[in-house]
Design an enzyme around this catalytic site. Structure first.
Site, PDB file in Angstrom:
ATOM      1  CD  GLN A 120      -2.690  -1.346   2.497  1.00  0.00           C
ATOM      2  OE1 GLN A 120      -3.348  -0.153   3.096  1.00  0.00           O
ATOM      3  NE2 GLN A 120      -2.692  -2.482   3.176  1.00  0.00           N
ATOM      4  CE  LYS A 126       0.278  -9.298 -12.104  1.00  0.00           C
ATOM      5  NZ  LYS A 126       0.622  -9.905 -11.055  1.00  0.00           N
ATOM      6  CG  ASP A 179       6.966 -10.886  -8.152  1.00  0.00           C
ATOM      7  OD1 ASP A 179       7.387  -9.833  -8.041  1.00  0.00           O
ATOM      8  OD2 ASP A 179       5.605 -11.084  -8.241  1.00  0.00           O
ATOM      9  CB  THR A 206      -0.372 -13.820 -10.167  1.00  0.00           C
ATOM     10  OG1 THR A 206      -1.632 -13.140  -9.761  1.00  0.00           O
ATOM     11  CG2 THR A 206       0.492 -13.387 -11.065  1.00  0.00           C
TER      12      THR A 206
END
Length: 338
Positions: A106, A204, A230, A238
């Site tokens: 966030q 994506k 990642d 995902t």
């Protein structure tokens, strides 16, 4: 450098095994026993966090080892209250070693009337009396700017490069590093550069958070061993879908290297049943029993890197030296042999 005999470590409850491993590595580096400061971090009956430090820390250089992983709010409060206890006990300097920095996803306002929680958490940490942060693979590099104190962001890429070169020795020419989205291209490119491999991207499109509507492979992966890179794997939806898309595009096998294995909900089951041959994560988040038992999940230790980072911070020497694979090779001796 603060003129103290030795750095002192203290840990919350988020990742005890990693904290103990860091202490053991520092003992090897220092040639003397380094142990965690004796303290208790407990809960009152209503869930409030209580901290009591049993050792004298006046004038000491303190390092709090605490990931803000699940349950994120509890572990964040432990970090803040430990810092307050040390500050009120006259510690000379307090450094927070946060292997996994929660709330980092966030980091910006993606739509109207949403918070920037990473900035709020940064403010709370600073106000608690913490004077320096040592962390690993922040989700977004700009989070360093949310703090008004120094932030050393270590990278898993040098360790992953050692692991890839060791486990794919003799066939690196057939390896392609893959970013699972456009936003992670810089991270994937960095690892590809370190190991001398080609780069591909899985583009994506999300319709809503947690769901992937469509995936397209950008780059040639036919006949290649693909390694997806990642920083965070949460529910693994995902990641598993990206592995399927790569296999459909002609990849011979798919592996993944993820820094922070959040692995919540159905993640472990999805990974176990996926087409991925292996998932490599670090121990920045304490692995659950299910993660440890999964046949295709492997854990790479971060204690050698964090131990050296703590010592460099204490001595006032360069932490950025740990960005180099060559620098990490000696401290990972025995794990990756030439």
């Amino acid at each position: 450098m603060i003129d103290r005999s030795e750095p002192k470590l203290i840990s919350g409850n988020s990742n005890g095994p990693l904290a103990n491993a860091i202490a053991r590595r520092m003992s090897l580096h220092r040639g003397m026993s380094v142990s965690l400061v004796d303290a208790r971090v407990e809960r009152f009956n209503d869930g409030e966090v209580f901290v009591e430090v049993y050792e004298n820390v006046r004038g000491e250089d303190m390092f709090i080892i605490q990931s803000t992983s699940k349950p994120a709010n509890d572990h964040l409060m432990e970090l803040l209250i430990i810092a307050d206890a040390l500050k009120r006990s006259s510690a000379a300097r307090i450094t927070a070693v946060i292997p996994y920095f929660g709330y980092a996803r966030q980091d910006r306002r993606t739509k109207a009337r949403t918070p920037i929680s990473a900035k709020l958490v940064a403010n709370m940490i600073t106000q608690a009396g913490i004077e320096r942060i040592l962390t690993l693979d922040l989700h977004a590099a700009q989070i360093q700017g949310f703090f008004d104190i120094p932030v050393d962001n270590l990278y898993a890429a040098p360790v992953f490069a050692l692991d890839v070169k060791h486990n794919f020795r003799g066939r690196l020419q057939d390896v392609t590093i893959v970013s699972p989205d456009v936003g992670g291209v810089a991270r994937a490119r960095e690892l590809a550069k370190r190991v001398g491999c080609a780069l591909a991207i899985v583009d994506k499109r999300r319709e809503k958070p947690g769901e992937v509507a469509e995936m397209t492979v950008i780059g040639d992966v036919k006949g290649k061993t693909c390694i997806i890179v990642d920083d965070i794997c949460d529910t693994a939806g995902t990641l598993c879908k990206a592995a399927e898309v790569l296999m459909e595009a002609g990849a011979t096998e798919v592996h993944s290297y993820i820094t922070h294995g959040v692995l919540s909900g159905p993640a472990v089951g999805r990974i176990t049943n996926s087409v991925m041959k292996s998932l490599v994560i670090t121990d920045s988040i304490a692995p659950t029993e299910a993660v440890q038992a999964a046949p295709n999940i492997r854990i790479v230790p971060t204690a050698p890197m964090f131990a050296q980072g703590i010592l460099n911070t204490w001595k006032g020497t360069s932490v950025s030296s740990l960005f180099d694979t060559e620098t990490l090779m000696p401290i990972y001796e025995g794990l990756y042999s030439e």
